[in-house]
Design an enzyme around this catalytic site. Structure first.
Site, PDB file in Angstrom:
ATOM      1  CB  ALA A 214      -0.894   0.005   1.230  1.00 26.90           C
ATOM      2  CG  ASP A 215      -0.093   4.710  -2.381  1.00 29.04           C
ATOM      3  OD1 ASP A 215      -1.151   4.781  -1.714  1.00 29.04           O
ATOM      4  OD2 ASP A 215      -0.051   4.911  -3.606  1.00 29.04           O
ATOM      5  CB  SER A 216       0.664   7.780   2.207  1.00 26.52           C
ATOM      6  OG  SER A 216       0.662   8.549   1.023  1.00 26.52           O
TER       7      SER A 216
END
Lengths: 79, 420
Positions: free
Chosen positions: A35-37
């Site tokens: 995941a990214d932010s």
């Protein structure tokens, strides 16, 4: 309460497009599940929707793993 | 000045996915205009559109082929179309940079006229009904116009100039022209350039209908609705899709043995300084864009065998463009073929210029000019002009000029020449 864990895992699988087997309790959204932010923001929104809880930003920042999410919801959703 | 050639083509249009299939259907006089599907059009004045056919059949568009379902949530359809057309064009070109330097010399310039209108509409409803905390973190990046270029660069690792044009219905033409100049100026060796649009939505159709810009008389016979130059034309038919080309510096292309479709020899730009949506009545803006493109190409009107007209099927616009072409071409009108491929696919707005540039290049390559569908009764002013009514014509096309004019009075013309 295992129902909560299953529902959390399902949301993670759906939103991050990862294999179910990888979504174990100690998996980190960013380090282990790619995941990214922005993904983590969306995940928290999905948890809020699914469990009818409000997760304030300062609490959301601490939800970094599948277990963090399950623990938060167990502590707050049943109330 | 460095020379620029086209080495890759890719497109998603109402006629389907892929440039070869598009061409086959275009020259066999197929229409991609249908009654609107996918949302409620019952209260909209215009109920017809050129929508990209979705599905798994031949030429049908399946987003999963190009973008994972997880990532589709992060982008509006205009970005998905751009990614799909870019994938085809890049594969078609055979260009696959291996070194950092090659990647840094490869850029992207894909624009859009409107961008993520459906996503903005949905976001506004969410805000209104549920409040700001329910807005997706992907709402903004899903709708931003330059994210088409952004996603293409991320997907392919192209680290050169990353840019996006926004000039309404001239977008696709400006993107190709400006990207070619970046190569000429040595800012890049390869540019992925074009336009994309996916605004066939309630808000998009409703908005254009409010301007009285859309066809409304052919809701029961969609295939007849887009009829440039015909007496019964009554407005444009909204369309969606994307066109993307790979532009390349000539020596760079030759060195790697690339297939060269055509050379980009001319590009002209102008502004009407007249009205937000109506073209200046004297057609001077379009005239100067075409003249500028010919000058840049070092060509005379008689060197052009085919004009792909802007020709949107509006009562005023078609007439004005034709007048400008006649004035510029003069005696060369006798041998010129001019058609509007919007008759088959509708008006793809920001994607139109790029899609029509590709059709113009195909005309050069195949020695066939595509037809103007539904041209049953040409307007008076069309007399003596070969508008290629209803049926494609075989003829040599040494060079083709493609016109694109946009709201705000922005005009662009491109000239492509056969590469021998």
């Amino acid at each position: 309460m295992s129902d909560i864990a299953e529902r959390v895992k399902k949301i993670v699988v759906d939103h991050l497009g990862v294999e179910e087997s990888k979504v174990v309790e100690n998996a980190s959204f960013i380090d282990d599940l790619g995941a990214d932010s922005l993904d983590t923001v969306e995940l928290v929104m999905a948890f809020e929707e699914e469990f009818g809880v409000e997760i304030p930003d300062d609490a959301a920042e601490k939800i970094l793993s599948v277990k963090d999410a399950i623990d938060f919801i167990k502590a707050n959703a049943a109330a | 000045m460095r020379r620029v050639v086209v080495t890759g083509l890719g497109m998603v249009t109402p006629l389907g996915v892929g440039h070869s299939l598009n061409w086959e259907r275009l020259i066999s006089a197929t229409s991609g205009i249908r009654g609107i599907t996918g949302f409620d059009a019952s209260d909209l004045a215009s109920k017809v559109a050129g929508q990209v056919p979705r599905g798994a059949g031949e030429g049908e568009f399946n987003a999963d082929t190009f973008v994972s379902p997880k990532d589709q949530r992060k982008m509006d359809d205009f970005i998905v179309f751009a990614i799909a057309a870019a994938q085809e064009a890049i594969k078609d070109s055979g260009w696959a940079p291996q070194t950092d330097e090659e990647r840094e010399r490869t850029g992207v310039m894909v624009g859009s006229g409107i961008g993520g209108l459906p996503g903005i509409a949905d976001g506004a409803v969410t805000l209104h009904e549920k409040g700001p905390r329910r807005l997706s973190p992907f709402f903004i990046p899903a709708c931003l116009i330059n994210l088409a270029s952004g996603h293409i660069s991320i997907q392919h690792g192209f680290k050169g100039p990353n840019h996006a044009v926004v000039t309404a219905c001239s977008t696709g033409a400006h993107a190709i022209g400006d990207a070619a100049r970046l190569i000429m100026w040595d800012d890049a060796d390869v540019m992925v350039a074009g336009g994309t649009e996916a605004a066939v939505s309630r808000l998009g159709v409703g908005g254009f209908a409010a301007m009285r810009a859309l066809s409304t008389n052919f809701n029961d016979t969609p295939e007849k609705a887009s009829r440039p130059y015909d007496k019964d034309r009554d407005g444009f038919v909204i369309g969606e899709g994307a066109g993307v080309v790979v532009l390349e510096e000539l020596e760079h292309a030759k060195k790697r043995g690339a297939t060269i479709y055509a050379e980009v020899v001319g590009y002209g730009l102008s502004g009407d300084a007249y009205h937000i949506s109506a073209p200046a009545e004297d057609g001077n803006g379009g005239f100067r864009a075409m003249k500028g493109a010919l000058k840049r190409a070092g060509m005379n009107p008689s060197d052009i065998d085919y004009v792909n007209a802007h020709g949107t099927s509006t009562p005023l616009g078609d007439e004005i463009e034709l007048g400008a072409v006649k004035r510029l071409f003069g005696d060369a009108m006798d041998t010129l073929a001019m058609s509007s491929t919007k008759s088959a696919i509708g008006h793809l707005l920001g994607a139109a210029g790029a899609v029509e540039a590709i059709y113009s290049i195909k005309a050069i390559n195949h020695g066939i000019v595509p037809p103007t569908l539904n041209l049953e009764n040409p307007s008076e002013s069309c007399m003596g002009v070969n508008l290629v009514p209803k049926v494609a014509q075989e003829r040599r096309v040494r060079a083709a000029l493609s016109n694109s004019f946009g709201f705000g009075g922005t005009n662009a013309s491109l000239v492509f020449k056969e590469f021998a």
